[in-house]
Design an enzyme around this catalytic site. Sequence first.
Site, PDB file in Angstrom:
ATOM      1  CD  GLN A  71      36.477  35.485  41.211  1.00  0.00           C
ATOM      2  OE1 GLN A  71      37.129  35.660  42.228  1.00  0.00           O
ATOM      3  NE2 GLN A  71      36.926  34.729  40.219  1.00  0.00           N
ATOM      4  CB  SER A  72      32.586  37.282  47.824  1.00  0.00           C
ATOM      5  OG  SER A  72      32.695  37.848  49.101  1.00  0.00           O
ATOM      6  CG  ASN A  73      37.205  41.658  47.537  1.00  0.00           C
ATOM      7  OD1 ASN A  73      37.876  41.030  46.725  1.00  0.00           O
ATOM      8  ND2 ASN A  73      36.805  42.902  47.325  1.00  0.00           N
ATOM      9  CB  ALA A  74      33.348  38.805  52.333  1.00  0.00           C
ATOM     10  CG  MET A  75      34.654  32.793  49.279  1.00  0.00           C
ATOM     11  SD  MET A  75      34.111  32.210  47.642  1.00  0.00           S
ATOM     12  CE  MET A  75      35.207  33.148  46.544  1.00  0.00           C
TER      13      MET A  75
END
Length: 300
Positions: free
Chosen positions: A59-63
Amino acid sequence: MKLADTPITQHQFNDIPFYLKRDDQLHSHFSGNKARKFMALLEQPLEHIDILISYGSVQSNAMYSLSALAAIKGWAFEFYVDHIPQWLAESPKGNYRAALDMGADITAVSELGLHPREFIEQVRQPDQHCLVVPEGGRFQHAEAGIKQLATEILSWTRFENASQFTVALPSGTGTTALYLHKHLSPHGIEVITCPCVGGKAYLEQQFSELGETHFPTILELATKHHFGHLYRQDYLTWYELQQQTNIEFDLLYDPMMWQCLQSWYPENQHKTLIYLHQGGLLGNESMLPRYERKFGLSPE
């Protein structure tokens, strides 16, 4: 694409007056601190690159921001994670869903007994046509975009009468806080942050690995706070922030910072607080149902 000059608005939370730098409004697909971190990659031609590769949590924002960057650039995007929960694979939500919608190829590697970074290095073995971005955008390329953010904050403060400004933001890798400190501290503006992943020593290690020697001020809670765990106080803080400001904040990072600020403020009332809204709201799509199941629709 214009990734600059987000508004600064005025608010109050409990007894704390503050200004809010609205980096959540940078761009619908490319917002918050990740957009600032990846701005240099967006602006560079990088014509030899065909594939963007990174790794981190599911659930990475960077992803999600990297999936948007790859779509803009016309690159394929590969993202490696430790594992993907069965429920999430069956019903995608949050950053995971949005990154898939952007065309991301998300692969779990835990069954191979390797950390995603090790898998990329040892198995994937990127060639010269691949660009590998470290987890969370913790790399020196991030400085250019964050320097632009610092310049915007400085420009705004010159038109305000307050004598002492403090910029506050929570930290994951700490990259944004570190580079903001680097470019704001020479102008007398303090940057304060809190370590949402690990503790103070871990965050200082992250700072050091970027080659800097002067760090922002680090605040901590009195009790241990485990990243990603559900805490009633986090939910209550998030809920009250939204009730009092009519603005949605991130559920994973912002509540911890605001709890730190409530302890910090009584001794620092003479300072003018600027809080950086770093976006990350897609993550609420998966976090909020977990909180609601555990604590109810209202934490009060």
